[in-house]
Design a protein around this motif. Structure first.
Motif, PDB file in Angstrom:
ATOM      1  N   ARG A   1       0.828  -1.204   0.000  1.00  0.00           N
ATOM      2  CA  ARG A   1       0.000   0.000   0.000  1.00  0.00           C
ATOM      3  C   ARG A   1       0.867   1.262   0.000  1.00  0.00           C
ATOM      4  NH1 ARG A   1      -2.221   3.402   3.927  1.00  0.00           N
ATOM      5  NH2 ARG A   1      -4.289   4.197   3.400  1.00  0.00           N
ATOM      6  N   GLY A   2       0.619   2.141  -0.978  1.00  0.00           N
ATOM      7  CA  GLY A   2       1.296   3.431  -1.024  1.00  0.00           C
ATOM      8  C   GLY A   2       2.751   3.378  -1.431  1.00  0.00           C
ATOM      9  N   THR A   3       3.228   2.248  -1.941  1.00  0.00           N
ATOM     10  CA  THR A   3       4.607   2.153  -2.415  1.00  0.00           C
ATOM     11  C   THR A   3       4.647   2.427  -3.920  1.00  0.00           C
ATOM     12  OG1 THR A   3       4.504  -0.205  -2.947  1.00  0.00           O
ATOM     13  CG2 THR A   3       5.013   0.380  -0.658  1.00  0.00           C
ATOM     14  N   ARG A   4       5.859   2.315  -4.485  1.00  0.00           N
ATOM     15  CA  ARG A   4       6.011   2.533  -5.929  1.00  0.00           C
ATOM     16  C   ARG A   4       6.234   1.214  -6.680  1.00  0.00           C
ATOM     17  NH1 ARG A   4       5.905   7.557  -7.192  1.00  0.00           N
ATOM     18  NH2 ARG A   4       6.747   7.190  -9.277  1.00  0.00           N
ATOM     19  N   VAL A   5       5.756   0.153  -6.082  1.00  0.00           N
ATOM     20  CA  VAL A   5       5.804  -1.143  -6.755  1.00  0.00           C
ATOM     21  C   VAL A   5       4.898  -1.078  -7.989  1.00  0.00           C
ATOM     22  CG1 VAL A   5       5.204  -3.583  -6.577  1.00  0.00           C
ATOM     23  CG2 VAL A   5       6.354  -2.435  -4.673  1.00  0.00           C
ATOM     24  N   LYS A   6       5.434  -1.496  -9.148  1.00  0.00           N
ATOM     25  CA  LYS A   6       4.682  -1.411 -10.407  1.00  0.00           C
ATOM     26  C   LYS A   6       4.188  -2.763 -10.903  1.00  0.00           C
ATOM     27  CE  LYS A   6       7.292   2.616 -12.069  1.00  0.00           C
ATOM     28  NZ  LYS A   6       8.178   3.131 -13.149  1.00  0.00           N
ATOM     29  N   VAL A   7       4.988  -3.802 -10.658  1.00  0.00           N
ATOM     30  CA  VAL A   7       4.674  -5.117 -11.209  1.00  0.00           C
ATOM     31  C   VAL A   7       4.816  -6.164 -10.111  1.00  0.00           C
ATOM     32  CG1 VAL A   7       5.304  -6.849 -12.931  1.00  0.00           C
ATOM     33  CG2 VAL A   7       5.521  -4.415 -13.475  1.00  0.00           C
ATOM     34  N   LEU A   8       3.883  -7.092 -10.069  1.00  0.00           N
ATOM     35  CA  LEU A   8       3.995  -8.207  -9.140  1.00  0.00           C
ATOM     36  C   LEU A   8       4.765  -9.340  -9.794  1.00  0.00           C
ATOM     37  CD1 LEU A   8       0.401  -8.357  -7.590  1.00  0.00           C
ATOM     38  CD2 LEU A   8       2.439  -7.242  -6.675  1.00  0.00           C
ATOM     39  N   PRO A   9       5.694  -9.977  -9.083  1.00  0.00           N
ATOM     40  CA  PRO A   9       6.444 -11.093  -9.662  1.00  0.00           C
ATOM     41  C   PRO A   9       5.510 -12.213 -10.104  1.00  0.00           C
ATOM     42  CG  PRO A   9       7.411 -10.380  -7.569  1.00  0.00           C
ATOM     43  CD  PRO A   9       6.105  -9.676  -7.697  1.00  0.00           C
ATOM     44  N   LYS A  10       5.894 -12.931 -11.139  1.00  0.00           N
ATOM     45  CA  LYS A  10       5.060 -14.033 -11.639  1.00  0.00           C
ATOM     46  C   LYS A  10       4.913 -15.142 -10.610  1.00  0.00           C
ATOM     47  CE  LYS A  10       5.719 -13.317 -16.589  1.00  0.00           C
ATOM     48  NZ  LYS A  10       6.116 -13.933 -17.875  1.00  0.00           N
ATOM     49  N   SER A  11       5.895 -15.261  -9.714  1.00  0.00           N
ATOM     50  CA  SER A  11       5.835 -16.335  -8.721  1.00  0.00           C
ATOM     51  C   SER A  11       4.717 -16.121  -7.710  1.00  0.00           C
ATOM     52  CB  SER A  11       7.172 -16.446  -7.976  1.00  0.00           C
ATOM     53  OG  SER A  11       7.399 -15.314  -7.147  1.00  0.00           O
ATOM     54  N   ILE A  12       4.051 -14.968  -7.767  1.00  0.00           N
ATOM     55  CA  ILE A  12       2.969 -14.713  -6.810  1.00  0.00           C
ATOM     56  C   ILE A  12       1.860 -15.757  -6.941  1.00  0.00           C
ATOM     57  CG2 ILE A  12       1.543 -13.186  -8.246  1.00  0.00           C
ATOM     58  CD1 ILE A  12       1.248 -11.434  -5.676  1.00  0.00           C
ATOM     59  N   GLY A  13       1.781 -16.380  -8.115  1.00  0.00           N
ATOM     60  CA  GLY A  13       0.781 -17.425  -8.320  1.00  0.00           C
ATOM     61  C   GLY A  13       1.006 -18.647  -7.449  1.00  0.00           C
ATOM     62  N   LYS A  14       2.196 -18.782  -6.844  1.00  0.00           N
ATOM     63  CA  LYS A  14       2.490 -19.922  -5.981  1.00  0.00           C
ATOM     64  C   LYS A  14       1.996 -19.707  -4.552  1.00  0.00           C
ATOM     65  CE  LYS A  14       6.741 -21.396  -6.335  1.00  0.00           C
ATOM     66  NZ  LYS A  14       8.226 -21.301  -6.437  1.00  0.00           N
ATOM     67  N   LEU A  15       1.526 -18.508  -4.242  1.00  0.00           N
ATOM     68  CA  LEU A  15       1.084 -18.210  -2.868  1.00  0.00           C
ATOM     69  C   LEU A  15      -0.327 -18.764  -2.659  1.00  0.00           C
ATOM     70  CD1 LEU A  15       2.375 -14.526  -2.533  1.00  0.00           C
ATOM     71  CD2 LEU A  15       3.432 -16.613  -1.654  1.00  0.00           C
ATOM     72  N   GLU A  16      -0.422 -20.062  -2.554  1.00  0.00           N
ATOM     73  CA  GLU A  16      -1.734 -20.705  -2.539  1.00  0.00           C
ATOM     74  C   GLU A  16      -2.530 -20.434  -1.271  1.00  0.00           C
ATOM     75  OE1 GLU A  16      -1.315 -25.186  -1.395  1.00  0.00           O
ATOM     76  OE2 GLU A  16       0.238 -24.755  -2.882  1.00  0.00           O
TER      77      GLU A  16
END
Length: 953
Positions: free
Chosen positions: A621-636
């Motif tokens: 929240r409120g950061t300058r993150v632009k893209v989520l890593p593709k590995s986020i799909g593993k966070l089941e």
């Protein structure tokens, strides 16, 4: 304090024993033995915690060591449990990722995987067997200490403590020493003397140290001069015995009248002593003060002993920290609840001077100490107990500036170690000690956030759920149960509501500054959380959570061994955050909560974040993150993904793998410009969201061709926000919404201000819908809106309605907040008829370019408290019938034309209006003209009103 840790571990073991993944042969039984042993220990652990905290003799050293050992083994059990589930998950992922190679290569790979998984499982099994033996040994060591169960254990610190507490000082206070309670005292005495002769209970409610007992005693002293036939003061402990309490009551009556106590009273059972009290009070007026009541069943224990004679005043005063104690009395009595508030600064300063400078001429503060005194007083935050105790200590230090400054800078440690100050944390900790273990964890969570941080309840609920603090119950969502937890903490006067919504619910909350100091100490003792800041940046490896506040590069580098850490909160704004992010996935394998707040230095997440199998809550929240890593799909196991006000605008198909996702928050709002329909930006998701069937919050998302089919699968949705909706998509959206039977919040924004919102096809709208926001072109209001009797808030913008919307909207009898803004209404007159909006508290009519007249009939808007008008350039006069708004508290005119302001007679606003806000942008006209008008307005404004003039360029 091990009760909190052990209780949560027991809760974790139960699903482990029943989950699909099977434990190794024999280990399932070992885990079950551990669970049974810990459950039996829980029965007396609250007593062990209390004794380890309060006793000062030699046996308590052994108790403290026993509690410490138990807490550490509970942490080890939690580690092994999480390591096991992580291992199972990794093995499954490896199995799924096997490529379709030649059979021989596949067989070799399969054998290698089998060998790879065998050793870690064997290691885990060995650890579990060792832990079982350790738990059994610790349980065996408990026998010599003679612990009691929670039902038998005394929980009041006064019975065994060696510390000084000012609790009984109220008996000896002179009236001239009492500060700031005179008005409340006189009000309460009037309630005792007047009103119905029916049995009446007056409850003084507030947190520990607010002065409930002092106020009650001042009332008692004055009330004894009234015509009560009988009066008594009875102190009630958290562990009172019902029969003993009744015996003490009749003894107090007799002592006050210097009468003999009934013979053999100490031998009477409950029925006989209850009958004796009834006979003693029959036909008499009486006043009883019950001080320090904790148990909500208290009224049920004593009510039968207190007769009610309609010709005689029967008055009972109760002091309590829990508003539920007061509410329970309503079952059979008239009840008045008086909630004590922190002292205003003026009264607090007077009390501080009386205690700190009683030896000075006229109790004046020396000039060289005034700034320090006021800083110390700020830390007390209006709490009389803290003011009296700290000022009393300072009175012994003379006028040494250095000593006063030392106390201010080291107040946190002094509260723990200084004998004169120990009463503050002891008294305030009584409420914490009385909590069940799951609420203790929830309460300690408030120490994670920075000082003076207003915490939105919704965020708390999501984090408590991710941590496993919220116990599931049949037929209730976890969020609803978490809300009950917060209400319980508020009712117990442990959490302060800093902002209340129009519907009476908390919109933000916090804890008292000194209570936060106590929380920080308990978090440290429990290894619950370590707060890293400029004053303490050395990480201690045993803690389960880290909160980084205004820290330095050293703090990030000190976070080496993080294997035990379950949650990380970063409120810092430091470029060193990128170093910290780089080590998270390698060092925090068991992480559950990862929270970043408003750090502009953070512009990425680690590529291997998907390795955090246990992660349930992720916020950038409120950061300058632009893209989520593709590995986020593993966070089941991910339940909450908060992208609010970050730079993430689009999510790829990997989001479809997050099957347990409950909350996806990703709205963007440009706060640097005037609000328009493009200000609110939703996330772009091409496909995949429909697989997350557990989703309850999706706020907000851009409409696209694939979205509506996927929305059909999200039947658990409670909060939904859609942007960029096109006219042709309206029917499909309505079809999806009809399947969302639990929907409570709906916001729909069209692709442009001129795009028509076609929402007429919602034949069966969700009956639990409470908040509705429609942004876009509507010629008429959809008929289904009038069927939603649970609606409490409606906001309509840019709709260009061609008929008076009040005709339809006034059918919503439960509406509390209404906004008709940004040319939502195309007409020139709004008419509020008699009986319209009987519950409405807040109304805004803003940027209505054609509005010329507002008419309010008598009986309309009768509960309105906040009324905002403008800019409305064509409005000719103040709302007609404004005088009928007898409950108005705030009225604002925003950016109205100067000729409108100068032509109004503000006497029509009446004296009931507490605040008048007039906001106007100055654009080149004469200041002198405005100053003349300001003076005339001040003269014409009712004397009891407060006029706020806000001018801006």
């Amino acid at each position: 304090m091990a009760e909190t840790v052990v209780g949560l571990v027991v809760d974790k073991l139960i699903p482990l024993l029943t989950e699909e993944a099977k434990l190794l042969k024999g280990v399932h039984k070992e885990v079950d033995v551990i669970r049974h042993e810990l459950q039996s220990i829980l029965a007396f652990l609250k007593d062990a915690d209390r004794r380890a905290e309060t006793e000062g003799d030699t046996i308590s050293d052994g108790v403290r060591l026993w509690v410490k050992d138990l807490r550490e083994v509970a942490f080890q059990i939690e580690d092994v449990t999480d390591e096991y589930t992580l291992h199972i998950a990794q093995w499954r992922q490896q199995k799924q990722q096997r490529s379709l190679r030649l059979r021989f290569i596949r067989l070799l790979h399969k054998g290698a995987c089998f060998v790879a998984k065998l050793k870690p499982r064997h290691d885990i099994a060995s650890k579990i067997q060792e832990l079982k033996q350790t738990v059994q040994e610790i349980k065996g060591r408990s026998a010599p200490y003679g612990f009691n169960s929670t039902q038998q254990a005394p929980t009041t610190a006064s019975q065994n403590s060696k510390w000084y507490g000012p609790r009984n000082d109220h008996h000896f206070l002179k009236e001239t020493e009492v500060v700031g309670i005179e008005s409340a005292r006189d009000e309460l005495i009037a309630k005792l003397e007047g009103g119905s002769p029916r049995r009446t209970v007056i409850s003084l409610v507030g947190t520990g140290g607010l002065g409930k007992t002092t106020l009650a005693h001042q009332v008692y002293i004055r009330a004894k001069e009234l015509n009560f036939d009988r009066h008594a003061w009875v102190e009630v402990s958290p562990s009172y015995n019902k029969v003993e309490l009744l015996r003490n009551l009749i003894k107090e009556f007799c002592q006050a009248r210097k009468e003999s106590v009934p013979e053999r009273i100490d031998e009477m059972d409950e029925l006989k002593v209850t009958t004796k009290i009834r006979e003693y009070l029959q036909g008499k007026s009486y006043l009883i003060i019950f001080d320090d009541v904790w148990n909500i069943n208290f009224w049920g224990d004593i009510k039968n002993a207190l007769p009610e004679d309609n010709d005689k005043n029967a008055r009972i005063v109760i002091t309590t920290r829990d508003v539920k104690v007061a509410n329970f009395c309503k079952t059979s009595s008239v009840v008045h609840i008086h909630e004590l508030q922190p002292m205003p600064m003026e009264d607090a300063w007077e009390l501080f001077r009386k205690k700190a400078f009683h030896s000075e001429p006229e109790e004046n503060c020396p000039a060289e100490l005034e700034n320090l005194s006021r800083e110390i007083l700020k830390r007390c935050d209006g709490l009389p107990l803290a003011i009296v105790v700290i000022a009393g200590l300072l009175s012994t230090k003379g006028n040494s500036v250095d000593e006063w400054r030392n106390l201010l800078t080291s107040l946190s440690s002094e509260l723990e170690s200084n004998e004169h100050l120990k009463s503050i944390p002891k008294i305030m900790s009584l409420s914490y000690n009385d909590l069940p273990y799951h609420l203790k964890s929830c309460f300690l969570y408030f120490g994670i956030f920075p000082k003076d941080y207003s915490i939105p309840p919704e965020r708390l609920f999501q984090q408590w759920i991710a941590e496993g603090f919220v116990k599931p119950r049949k037929d209730k969502t976890l969020e609803a149960i978490a809300e009950e937890y917060l209400v319980e903490l508020i009712n117990r006067s442990m959490v302060q509501v800093t902002e209340v919504g129009y519907d009476g619910k908390a919109e933000s909350c916090s804890v008292h500054d000194l209570m936060r100091e106590i929380i920080l100490q308990k978090m440290d003792d429990l290894s619950f959380c370590q707060v890293l800041s400029g004053t303490d940046s050395n990480f201690r490896g045993s803690t389960r959570r880290i909160s980084i506040l205004n820290s330095s590069h050293d703090a990030f580098e000190s976070c080496g061994e993080l294997s035990h850490v379950r949650s990380v909160f970063v409120f810092d704004k430091d470029e060193s955050i990128n170093y910290f992010v780089s080590i998270i996935t390698k060092n925090c394998k068991l992480l559950k909560v990862l929270y970043f707040e408003g750090d502009p230095s953070l512009d990425h997440l680690p590529e291997d974040i998907g390795d955090l199998f246990h992660l349930r809550y992720l916020s950038v929240r409120g950061t300058r993150v632009k893209v989520l890593p593709k590995s986020i799909g593993k966070l089941e196991n991910l339940e909450t993904l908060n992208l609010e006000k970050s730079l993430v605008y689009e999510l790829t198909f990997e989001i479809s793998r997050l099957r347990k996702l409950r909350n996806l928050i990703g709205y963007q709002l440009d706060e640097n410009q005037d609000f328009h329909i493009d200000s609110l930006r939703g996330l772009k998701i091409k496909n995949g969201i429909g697989c997350s069937k557990a989703l309850q919050q999706l706020y907000c998302i851009e409409a696209n061709v694939n979205l509506f089919k996927e929305l059909n699968n999200l039947t658990q949705m409670r909060t939904l926000g859609i942007t960029k909706l096109k006219n042709e998509d309206g029917r499909k959206l309505c079809d999806s919404i009809q399947k969302m039977k639990q929907l409570e919040f709906l916001q729909v924004a069209s692709v442009s201000e001129d795009e028509t919102l076609s929402l007429e096809d919602l034949s069966s709208p969700p009956q639990f819908l409470r908040q509705l926001f429609l942004y876009g072109h509507l010629r008429t209001l959809p008929e289904w809106i009038t069927k939603l009797q649970n609606l409490v808030e409606v906001s309509i913008r840019w709709s260009k309605l061609e008929e008076d919307p009040m005709e339809a909207l006034q059918k919503l009898r439960n509406l509390l907040k209404l906004g008709i803004d940004n040319d939502a209404y195309n007409g020139d007159k709004l008419h509020f008829k008699e009986g319209a909006f009987p519950k409405l508290k807040e109304l805004s009519l803003c940027t209505l370019s054609k509005l010329q007249l507002v008419v309010i009939e008598e009986g309309a808007l009768r509960n309105l408290e906040v009324f905002a008008v403008g800019p409305c350039p064509q409005l000719q006069e103040l709302p007609s019938g404004f005088k009928h708004l007898r409950n108005i508290k705030e009225f604002s005119l925003n950016e109205m034309p100067m000729n409108f302001l100068m032509s109004q007679n503000f006497e029509s606003l009446q004296t009931e209006t507490d605040h008048i806000w007039l906001s106007h942008k100055i654009r080149g006209n004469s200041w002198a003209l405005r100053l003349d008008w300001i003076m005339e307005t001040l003269k014409s404004t009712p004397g009891k009103s407060c006029l706020h003039l806000i001018f801006s360029y």
